[in-house]
Design a protein around this motif. Structure first.
Motif, PDB file in Angstrom:
ATOM      1  N   LYS A  30      51.567  25.625 -30.853  1.00  0.00           N
ATOM      2  CA  LYS A  30      52.653  26.269 -31.593  1.00  0.00           C
ATOM      3  C   LYS A  30      53.445  27.260 -30.739  1.00  0.00           C
ATOM      4  O   LYS A  30      54.499  27.720 -31.168  1.00  0.00           O
ATOM      5  CB  LYS A  30      52.089  26.991 -32.821  1.00  0.00           C
ATOM      6  CG  LYS A  30      51.493  26.075 -33.869  1.00  0.00           C
ATOM      7  CD  LYS A  30      51.131  26.860 -35.125  1.00  0.00           C
ATOM      8  CE  LYS A  30      50.650  25.938 -36.220  1.00  0.00           C
ATOM      9  NZ  LYS A  30      50.352  26.675 -37.478  1.00  0.00           N
ATOM     10  N   LYS A  31      52.921  27.579 -29.563  1.00  0.00           N
ATOM     11  CA  LYS A  31      53.542  28.637 -28.761  1.00  0.00           C
ATOM     12  C   LYS A  31      54.996  28.356 -28.411  1.00  0.00           C
ATOM     13  O   LYS A  31      55.827  29.287 -28.461  1.00  0.00           O
ATOM     14  CB  LYS A  31      52.732  28.896 -27.495  1.00  0.00           C
ATOM     15  CG  LYS A  31      53.175  30.155 -26.765  1.00  0.00           C
ATOM     16  CD  LYS A  31      52.299  30.495 -25.573  1.00  0.00           C
ATOM     17  CE  LYS A  31      52.757  31.779 -24.907  1.00  0.00           C
ATOM     18  NZ  LYS A  31      51.970  32.109 -23.709  1.00  0.00           N
ATOM     19  N   PRO A  32      55.393  27.109 -28.044  1.00  0.00           N
ATOM     20  CA  PRO A  32      56.817  26.876 -27.759  1.00  0.00           C
ATOM     21  C   PRO A  32      57.719  27.231 -28.945  1.00  0.00           C
ATOM     22  O   PRO A  32      58.817  27.768 -28.749  1.00  0.00           O
ATOM     23  CB  PRO A  32      56.865  25.383 -27.435  1.00  0.00           C
ATOM     24  CG  PRO A  32      55.503  25.076 -26.903  1.00  0.00           C
ATOM     25  CD  PRO A  32      54.570  25.919 -27.733  1.00  0.00           C
ATOM     26  N   ARG A  33      57.259  26.951 -30.162  1.00  0.00           N
ATOM     27  CA  ARG A  33      58.039  27.323 -31.348  1.00  0.00           C
ATOM     28  C   ARG A  33      58.129  28.842 -31.467  1.00  0.00           C
ATOM     29  O   ARG A  33      59.195  29.396 -31.747  1.00  0.00           O
ATOM     30  CB  ARG A  33      57.413  26.732 -32.607  1.00  0.00           C
ATOM     31  CG  ARG A  33      58.083  27.199 -33.897  1.00  0.00           C
ATOM     32  CD  ARG A  33      57.479  26.543 -35.124  1.00  0.00           C
ATOM     33  NE  ARG A  33      57.993  27.144 -36.348  1.00  0.00           N
ATOM     34  CZ  ARG A  33      59.173  26.874 -36.889  1.00  0.00           C
ATOM     35  NH1 ARG A  33      59.983  26.002 -36.308  1.00  0.00           N
ATOM     36  NH2 ARG A  33      59.559  27.463 -38.011  1.00  0.00           N
ATOM     37  N   THR A  71      51.164  36.526 -26.457  1.00  0.00           N
ATOM     38  CA  THR A  71      49.970  36.097 -25.736  1.00  0.00           C
ATOM     39  C   THR A  71      49.140  35.139 -26.572  1.00  0.00           C
ATOM     40  O   THR A  71      49.420  34.911 -27.751  1.00  0.00           O
ATOM     41  CB  THR A  71      49.091  37.309 -25.368  1.00  0.00           C
ATOM     42  OG1 THR A  71      48.428  37.778 -26.560  1.00  0.00           O
ATOM     43  CG2 THR A  71      49.913  38.435 -24.760  1.00  0.00           C
ATOM     44  N   ALA A  72      48.094  34.605 -25.966  1.00  0.00           N
ATOM     45  CA  ALA A  72      47.107  33.826 -26.721  1.00  0.00           C
ATOM     46  C   ALA A  72      46.330  34.766 -27.635  1.00  0.00           C
ATOM     47  O   ALA A  72      46.264  35.971 -27.400  1.00  0.00           O
ATOM     48  CB  ALA A  72      46.164  33.117 -25.760  1.00  0.00           C
ATOM     49  N   PRO A  73      45.731  34.255 -28.707  1.00  0.00           N
ATOM     50  CA  PRO A  73      44.966  35.107 -29.626  1.00  0.00           C
ATOM     51  C   PRO A  73      43.777  35.759 -28.929  1.00  0.00           C
ATOM     52  O   PRO A  73      43.172  35.173 -28.020  1.00  0.00           O
ATOM     53  CB  PRO A  73      44.492  34.130 -30.713  1.00  0.00           C
ATOM     54  CG  PRO A  73      45.405  32.957 -30.609  1.00  0.00           C
ATOM     55  CD  PRO A  73      45.775  32.853 -29.166  1.00  0.00           C
ATOM     56  N   ILE A  74      43.457  36.978 -29.365  1.00  0.00           N
ATOM     57  CA  ILE A  74      42.314  37.695 -28.802  1.00  0.00           C
ATOM     58  C   ILE A  74      41.328  38.058 -29.906  1.00  0.00           C
ATOM     59  O   ILE A  74      41.660  38.041 -31.102  1.00  0.00           O
ATOM     60  CB  ILE A  74      42.742  38.973 -28.055  1.00  0.00           C
ATOM     61  CG1 ILE A  74      43.306  40.017 -29.039  1.00  0.00           C
ATOM     62  CG2 ILE A  74      43.751  38.654 -26.962  1.00  0.00           C
ATOM     63  CD1 ILE A  74      43.429  41.402 -28.456  1.00  0.00           C
ATOM     64  N   HIS A  75      40.110  38.413 -29.489  1.00  0.00           N
ATOM     65  CA  HIS A  75      39.092  38.954 -30.380  1.00  0.00           C
ATOM     66  C   HIS A  75      38.866  40.421 -30.035  1.00  0.00           C
ATOM     67  O   HIS A  75      39.403  40.935 -29.051  1.00  0.00           O
ATOM     68  CB  HIS A  75      37.796  38.154 -30.252  1.00  0.00           C
ATOM     69  CG  HIS A  75      37.909  36.746 -30.743  1.00  0.00           C
ATOM     70  ND1 HIS A  75      38.401  35.724 -29.941  1.00  0.00           N
ATOM     71  CD2 HIS A  75      37.615  36.185 -31.950  1.00  0.00           C
ATOM     72  CE1 HIS A  75      38.393  34.591 -30.634  1.00  0.00           C
ATOM     73  NE2 HIS A  75      37.931  34.835 -31.851  1.00  0.00           N
ATOM     74  N   LEU A  76      38.070  41.084 -30.834  1.00  0.00           N
ATOM     75  CA  LEU A  76      37.855  42.518 -30.688  1.00  0.00           C
ATOM     76  C   LEU A  76      37.390  42.890 -29.283  1.00  0.00           C
ATOM     77  O   LEU A  76      37.835  43.898 -28.712  1.00  0.00           O
ATOM     78  CB  LEU A  76      36.842  42.991 -31.733  1.00  0.00           C
ATOM     79  CG  LEU A  76      36.541  44.489 -31.754  1.00  0.00           C
ATOM     80  CD1 LEU A  76      37.795  45.299 -32.037  1.00  0.00           C
ATOM     81  CD2 LEU A  76      35.455  44.790 -32.788  1.00  0.00           C
ATOM     82  N   LYS A  77      36.514  42.073 -28.698  1.00  0.00           N
ATOM     83  CA  LYS A  77      35.973  42.404 -27.376  1.00  0.00           C
ATOM     84  C   LYS A  77      37.039  42.409 -26.289  1.00  0.00           C
ATOM     85  O   LYS A  77      36.837  42.995 -25.219  1.00  0.00           O
ATOM     86  CB  LYS A  77      34.855  41.425 -27.019  1.00  0.00           C
ATOM     87  CG  LYS A  77      35.312  39.977 -26.880  1.00  0.00           C
ATOM     88  CD  LYS A  77      34.144  39.050 -26.566  1.00  0.00           C
ATOM     89  CE  LYS A  77      34.610  37.599 -26.433  1.00  0.00           C
ATOM     90  NZ  LYS A  77      33.475  36.692 -26.128  1.00  0.00           N
ATOM     91  N   GLU A  78      38.169  41.762 -26.547  1.00  0.00           N
ATOM     92  CA  GLU A  78      39.252  41.696 -25.557  1.00  0.00           C
ATOM     93  C   GLU A  78      40.327  42.756 -25.787  1.00  0.00           C
ATOM     94  O   GLU A  78      41.257  42.889 -24.988  1.00  0.00           O
ATOM     95  CB  GLU A  78      39.897  40.309 -25.595  1.00  0.00           C
ATOM     96  CG  GLU A  78      38.924  39.183 -25.286  1.00  0.00           C
ATOM     97  CD  GLU A  78      39.411  37.840 -25.799  1.00  0.00           C
ATOM     98  OE1 GLU A  78      39.516  36.913 -24.968  1.00  0.00           O
ATOM     99  OE2 GLU A  78      39.679  37.712 -27.004  1.00  0.00           O
TER     100      GLU A  78
END
Length: 243
Positions: free
Chosen positions: A123-126, A147-154
């Motif tokens: 979906k990123k190009p959209r 950016t790409a999705p992250i989790h809490l640790k990041e």
């Protein structure tokens, strides 16, 4: 005057080669003619006045550089708990108009949507197209990064000089000054963190506090997840440009 972002690779010897989307918009949507003017912005954020000189071939000629800066004087990173439906696209568009620098999708304990990086990248190009169109419309010098999705640790990798998280429990307890105090310290960069529809789990807030992130209330009313980041960006814009 129409504005378009172009890659540096599209510019050579004072000529801009339109990409297919730009070419279609100029020729078919705007129905421009030879000799009409547009403004183009390169990857460094420099504006140029340009003229359509080869409509069929999709080429512009650069006339002159323009001295124009429409960016906030601080970098704003929005870490946003992924919402359901098309709310994310709405926030992408409006946050771009309000001056955000970077948007970081945040997968939280209470996120109603489950999305891994591979699904997101499809979906990123959209998403990037939505951001580019909003940047052109609002006369930005840059297109914000998503950016790409992250989790809490990041999360620690996306912190700034000042870091705040919108927390409804702070608002319910009548806290009204932490956001203002944080903005008084702001000189270069800020990260604002907003949760998804279900808000943040208490353990997530504890972890954020351990990272030096300040929980803040946003007034007496409880805002929807898509409203809160836009409210915060509006307050930052007011403080930096209008106060």
């Amino acid at each position: 005057m129409q504005r378009y972002f172009v890659k540096n690779s599209q510019i050579h010897d004072g000529i801009v080669d339109m990409d297919p989307i730009m070419h279609k918009h100029i020729a078919k949507v705007m129905r421009m003619k030879q000799g009409e003017k547009v403004i183009v912005t390169d990857e460094s954020g420099q504006f140029f006045l340009a003229t359509v000189f080869d409509l069929e071939g999709g080429r512009l000629i650069l006339e002159k550089a323009l001295d124009e800066n429409n960016e906030l004087d601080v970098d704003v990173t929005l870490v946003y708990g992924m919402p359901k439906g098309d709310k994310f696209e709405f926030v992408l568009q409006k946050a771009t108009e309000l001056g955000v620098t970077k948007i970081v999708p945040f997968l939280c304990a209470r996120s109603l949507i489950k999305m891994d990086e591979s699904k997101f990248m499809k979906k990123k190009p959209r998403y990037e197209r939505i951001i580019q169109e909003a940047s052109e419309q609002s006369h930005r010098n840059i297109c914000p990064e998503v950016t790409a999705p992250i989790h809490l640790k990041e999360l620690k990798d996306y912190l700034s000089e000042v870091n705040v998280v919108a927390y409804e429990e702070s608002a319910k307890q009548g806290e009204v000054s932490a956001f203002h105090r944080a903005l008084e310290k702001l000189t270069t960069s800020i990260t604002i963190i907003v949760g998804p529809e279900g808000g943040f789990d208490e353990s997530e807030i504890t972890a954020m506090k351990d990272l030096g992130i300040t929980p803040v209330g946003l007034g007496k009313r409880i805002l929807r997840s898509e409203s809160a980041p836009l409210y915060m960006l509006s307050v930052i814009g007011y403080e930096r440009e209008l106060a």
